[in-house]
Write a protein that holds these residues in place. Sequence first.
Motif, short mmCIF file in Angstrom:
data_model
loop_
_atom_site.label_atom_id
_atom_site.label_comp_id
_atom_site.label_asym_id
_atom_site.label_seq_id
_atom_site.Cartn_x
_atom_site.Cartn_y
_atom_site.Cartn_z
N ASP A 30 0.85 -1.19 0.00
CA ASP A 30 0.00 0.00 0.00
C ASP A 30 0.89 1.24 0.00
O ASP A 30 1.77 1.38 0.85
CB ASP A 30 -0.89 0.04 1.25
CG ASP A 30 -1.97 -1.02 1.23
OD1 ASP A 30 -2.44 -1.37 0.14
OD2 ASP A 30 -2.34 -1.48 2.32
N VAL A 31 0.65 2.12 -0.95
CA VAL A 31 1.36 3.39 -1.01
C VAL A 31 0.50 4.41 -0.28
O VAL A 31 -0.64 4.65 -0.67
CB VAL A 31 1.62 3.84 -2.46
CG1 VAL A 31 2.31 5.20 -2.49
CG2 VAL A 31 2.45 2.79 -3.19
N VAL A 32 1.03 4.99 0.78
CA VAL A 32 0.29 5.94 1.59
C VAL A 32 1.11 7.23 1.69
O VAL A 32 2.25 7.20 2.13
CB VAL A 32 0.03 5.39 3.02
CG1 VAL A 32 -0.73 6.40 3.85
CG2 VAL A 32 -0.70 4.07 2.95
N GLU A 33 0.52 8.31 1.25
CA GLU A 33 1.19 9.61 1.36
C GLU A 33 0.50 10.39 2.46
O GLU A 33 -0.72 10.56 2.44
CB GLU A 33 1.12 10.37 0.04
CG GLU A 33 1.93 9.69 -1.05
CD GLU A 33 1.97 10.50 -2.34
OE1 GLU A 33 1.87 11.74 -2.27
OE2 GLU A 33 2.08 9.87 -3.39
N ILE A 34 1.29 10.85 3.42
CA ILE A 34 0.76 11.58 4.56
C ILE A 34 1.42 12.95 4.59
O ILE A 34 2.65 13.03 4.64
CB ILE A 34 1.06 10.84 5.89
CG1 ILE A 34 0.52 9.41 5.83
CG2 ILE A 34 0.51 11.60 7.08
CD1 ILE A 34 1.05 8.52 6.93
N PRO A 35 0.65 14.02 4.54
CA PRO A 35 1.26 15.35 4.64
C PRO A 35 2.05 15.48 5.95
O PRO A 35 1.65 14.93 6.98
CB PRO A 35 0.07 16.31 4.63
CG PRO A 35 -1.05 15.52 4.01
CD PRO A 35 -0.80 14.09 4.39
N LEU A 36 3.16 16.18 5.89
CA LEU A 36 4.01 16.35 7.06
C LEU A 36 3.22 16.87 8.26
O LEU A 36 3.40 16.40 9.38
CB LEU A 36 5.16 17.31 6.72
CG LEU A 36 6.28 17.42 7.72
CD1 LEU A 36 6.96 16.08 7.94
CD2 LEU A 36 7.29 18.46 7.28
N CYS A 37 2.30 17.79 8.01
CA CYS A 37 1.54 18.38 9.12
C CYS A 37 0.60 17.37 9.79
O CYS A 37 0.16 17.59 10.91
CB CYS A 37 0.77 19.60 8.65
SG CYS A 37 -0.45 19.25 7.37
N ASP A 38 0.30 16.25 9.13
CA ASP A 38 -0.60 15.23 9.69
C ASP A 38 0.15 14.01 10.24
O ASP A 38 -0.47 13.11 10.80
CB ASP A 38 -1.59 14.75 8.63
CG ASP A 38 -2.51 15.85 8.15
OD1 ASP A 38 -2.76 16.79 8.93
OD2 ASP A 38 -2.96 15.78 6.99
N GLY A 39 1.45 13.98 10.06
CA GLY A 39 2.22 12.79 10.41
C GLY A 39 2.17 12.40 11.88
O GLY A 39 2.00 11.22 12.20
N LYS A 40 2.31 13.35 12.76
CA LYS A 40 2.31 13.02 14.19
C LYS A 40 0.96 12.47 14.64
O LYS A 40 0.89 11.53 15.42
CB LYS A 40 2.70 14.22 15.04
CG LYS A 40 4.19 14.42 15.11
CD LYS A 40 4.53 15.45 16.16
CE LYS A 40 6.03 15.53 16.33
NZ LYS A 40 6.41 16.55 17.30
#
Length: 90
Positions: free
Chosen positions: A45-55
């Motif tokens: 699964d390729v999942v892209e998470i914006p840096l601001c949502d990572g934590k």
Amino acid sequence: MYLLIYFRSGVGATGALQNLYYAEVTDKMRVGTGGGVAEEGELIDVVEIPLCDGKSFITDQNYSKPVAMMYALMWFFDVKAKHYTNSNKL
């Protein structure tokens, strides 16, 4: 650039040494849509998470994720994220 980090998981009688690889990639390096090689039985699964949502993703129980991935994200925010933003609020 890539980095290899070692850590123990499942400590106790069955503690295993895990290897965590970190690599910086850009969209220009993309050669396909991702997902692995079907002929080899890969299902990634390729999942892209914006840096601001990572934590918040680390503790979001709406997504199933291995502990090693949460460790990897915590390592990223502790060591690397400061190089990608001027904000200290990540």
